[in-house]
Every structure is written in C-alpha cells, then in structure tokens.
Write an enzyme that holds these catalytic residues in place. Structure first.
Site, mmCIF file in Angstrom:
data_model
loop_
_atom_site.group_PDB
_atom_site.id
_atom_site.type_symbol
_atom_site.label_atom_id
_atom_site.label_comp_id
_atom_site.label_asym_id
_atom_site.label_seq_id
_atom_site.Cartn_x
_atom_site.Cartn_y
_atom_site.Cartn_z
ATOM 1 N N ASP A 70 0.820 -1.208 0.000
ATOM 2 C CA ASP A 70 0.000 0.000 0.000
ATOM 3 C C ASP A 70 0.854 1.257 0.000
ATOM 4 O O ASP A 70 2.071 1.202 0.158
ATOM 5 C CB ASP A 70 -0.970 -0.015 1.210
ATOM 6 C CG ASP A 70 -0.273 -0.353 2.536
ATOM 7 O OD1 ASP A 70 0.974 -0.337 2.569
ATOM 8 O OD2 ASP A 70 -0.970 -0.623 3.515
ATOM 9 N N ASN A 141 -6.873 -2.081 14.478
ATOM 10 C CA ASN A 141 -8.282 -2.423 14.205
ATOM 11 C C ASN A 141 -8.415 -3.696 13.363
ATOM 12 O O ASN A 141 -9.488 -3.979 12.841
ATOM 13 C CB ASN A 141 -8.974 -1.251 13.489
ATOM 14 C CG ASN A 141 -8.304 -0.900 12.162
ATOM 15 O OD1 ASN A 141 -7.318 -1.526 11.770
ATOM 16 N ND2 ASN A 141 -8.843 0.095 11.474
ATOM 17 N N HIS A 143 -6.854 -4.289 10.543
ATOM 18 C CA HIS A 143 -6.692 -4.117 9.085
ATOM 19 C C HIS A 143 -5.441 -4.839 8.585
ATOM 20 O O HIS A 143 -4.500 -5.087 9.344
ATOM 21 C CB HIS A 143 -6.719 -2.633 8.683
ATOM 22 C CG HIS A 143 -5.477 -1.843 8.944
ATOM 23 N ND1 HIS A 143 -5.448 -0.467 8.861
ATOM 24 C CD2 HIS A 143 -4.211 -2.203 9.283
ATOM 25 C CE1 HIS A 143 -4.226 -0.026 9.112
ATOM 26 N NE2 HIS A 143 -3.463 -1.058 9.385
ATOM 27 N N GLU A 148 -9.400 -1.655 5.660
ATOM 28 C CA GLU A 148 -9.960 -1.322 6.972
ATOM 29 C C GLU A 148 -11.185 -2.204 7.238
ATOM 30 O O GLU A 148 -11.712 -2.853 6.322
ATOM 31 C CB GLU A 148 -10.363 0.161 6.987
ATOM 32 C CG GLU A 148 -9.235 1.138 6.632
ATOM 33 C CD GLU A 148 -8.166 1.303 7.721
ATOM 34 O OE1 GLU A 148 -8.120 0.477 8.661
ATOM 35 O OE2 GLU A 148 -7.372 2.260 7.621
HETATM 36 P P1 PGA Z 1 2.460 -0.927 12.379
HETATM 37 O O1 PGA Z 1 1.218 -0.995 11.431
HETATM 38 O O2 PGA Z 1 3.448 -1.918 11.854
HETATM 39 O O3 PGA Z 1 3.009 0.473 12.242
HETATM 40 O O4 PGA Z 1 1.994 -1.252 13.744
HETATM 41 C C1 PGA Z 1 0.777 -2.260 11.073
HETATM 42 C C2 PGA Z 1 -0.367 -2.112 10.129
HETATM 43 O O5 PGA Z 1 -1.078 -1.108 10.236
HETATM 44 O O6 PGA Z 1 -0.556 -2.997 9.297
#
Ligand code: PGA
Length: 249
Positions: A70, A141, A143, A148
C-alpha cells in the site's frame, strides 16, 4: 478451515531474525522470488536483520522482486512519511535490494489516473507470476494493508479511505503535515492469492486484534480474520501480542 501456523518469540527482534533466516534460505533457492512487502513499525527488525545479513554475510537480495502492499494517497513519493521513502531508507539502501525490482503503488497519481495505475500494478503482479510470500503486519483495528474493517474478502486493489485510528497512528510520521485521507492498497483477495502469507504482530497493543483475527468470527469486521480462508498462513508473534489468545488463558 485451515489451521494457521503459530510461532511465538520472546521479542520482535527474535522473530525478525527467524524470518530473515527463512528469507535467506528462500532466496538461496530462488534468487528472484516474488515477495509482498509491508511497511510500518512491525517489519523494522526484520528489515534491519536483512540489512545485517547483506553487510556481514554478503547475502545478495538484489534479484528479489517485490510488490508493496500500500501507499498513502495523495502524497509525493519523496515525502519522508511515504512508504516509498520508508522502503528506500529501511530496506532498499541498507540491504541492497534493487529499487527497480521493488514496486510500490504511487501516491502521486492524479485522480483520473488511479484506475489505470492500479490496473497496471495488478498486471505487473500477474506478469511476475503472482506473489509467492506475502509479508504482513496487522493494524490495531485488524486491518491488513489499508483494508480497513468492512473490506470484503473479495476486495481487489483499489483506492480506500483510511480509518481514523489508522490516520491517528500515522500522525507522528507526518509532523506538521496532514495525514492523507486515502490510500491505495492491494485488496484482501489479492493478499489471499499469494502462495504463502506470513503475518507479524508485536506488542501488547496488538493483542486484541491478534485474538480477533485468530479466534473471532471470520468476517470483515476484522479483515485479518479472513486470512483463515488461506491454506498457508504463519503468524509470528511476540509473547505480548499473543497474550490474549485462548491457549494462554
Ligand atoms: P504498524 O502498522 O506496523 O506500524 O503497527 C501495522 C499495520 O497497520 O498494518
């Protein structure tokens, strides 16, 4: 249903070292293997270990082909918080990956070019023969990528609106600048197309999402739970991220 493989390590660093050793063996067998790469805090120890292996053991990552999950949109590629900048500074430069072989969706495309850009990105994945190993983190959350909660299992690469919790978490990286409202992400169906998936999650803050993903309902309210539809998923956790799982309670 397919039982995921669960690996629990004392620390994120220990997990990073184990996964890096696995990637080293993979690349020794197939130097141009196709890997799906995540960004964020989660893969940092892994990427640091890949860089150490390049530096100290002369491991050659330069033929690896990659596709990032992404990118923020809209955002200039050179912005320090872009995932392109993250990949340059955390993986490409320190570990000697070839920037031309690691593709990242562009946050710079104009609105009217987004569909074509995404179609071209998906076509390059197909032309590469698909993603062999998709590496993933998981959001607070649940995701995966920027899929999301609410993202369907059938979702493909697309432009999405970011959840508030995702934007809040990104705020520190953006300093004075606004966190972009949207992102371009591979979809859940694209992630499930990978031959193998390895999900990393570290720290107590991820414990609830990990528990929902592994033990909750398999539905879009926790996008990572949809990974239970894939036959070959490995979860690499530290003890804190694993602490809410039934096996420990
Ligand atoms: P993070 O994010 O590695 O910064 O905790 C993980 C994600 O949002 O997939």
């Amino acid at each position: 249903m397919n039982a995921p493989h669960l690996q629990i390590y004392p620390t994120a660093q220990a997990a990073g070292i184990a996964l890096a050793a696995e990637l080293r063996a993979l690349v020794a067998r197939q130097p141009d293997v196709v890997i799906g790469f995540p960004t964020g805090g989660t893969p940092r120890q892994l990427y640091a270990e890949l860089a150490r292996l390049a530096r100290e053991d002369k491991v050659d990552w330069s033929q690896v082909r990659g596709f990032n999950l992404d990118e923020y949109w809209p955002l200039a590629s050179e912005h320090p918080a872009s995932f392109r900048s993250f990949m340059l500074h955390n993986l490409i430069e320190p570990a000697g990956f070839d920037a031309d072989l690691l593709r990242i969706p562009s946050g710079e495309v104009a609105t009217e070019e987004i569909d074509a850009h995404i179609a071209a990105y998906q076509a390059s994945i197909r032309e590469a023969g698909g993603i062999y190993l998709q590496l993933l983190g998981i959001g607070l959350n649940g995701h995966i990528g920027f899929n999301e909660p609410g993202s369907p299992a059938t979702s493909r690469a697309r432009l999405v609106e970011l959840a508030e919790v995702t934007r809040n978490r990104a705020r520190a990286q953006f300093g004075e600048d606004e966190v972009p409202s949207h992102g371009i992400t591979l979809g859940i169906a694209d992630i499930l197309d990978a031959e193998r998936v390895t999900v990393m999650a570290f720290g107590a803050e991820k414990a609830q999402a990990v528990c929902a993903a592994l033990e909750g309902a398999i539905d879009s309210s926790c996008p990572a739970s949809l990974l239970r539809r894939h036959p070959n998923v490995t979860w690499m956790l530290d003890t804190e991220a694993a602490q809410e799982l039934g096996m420990f309670n």
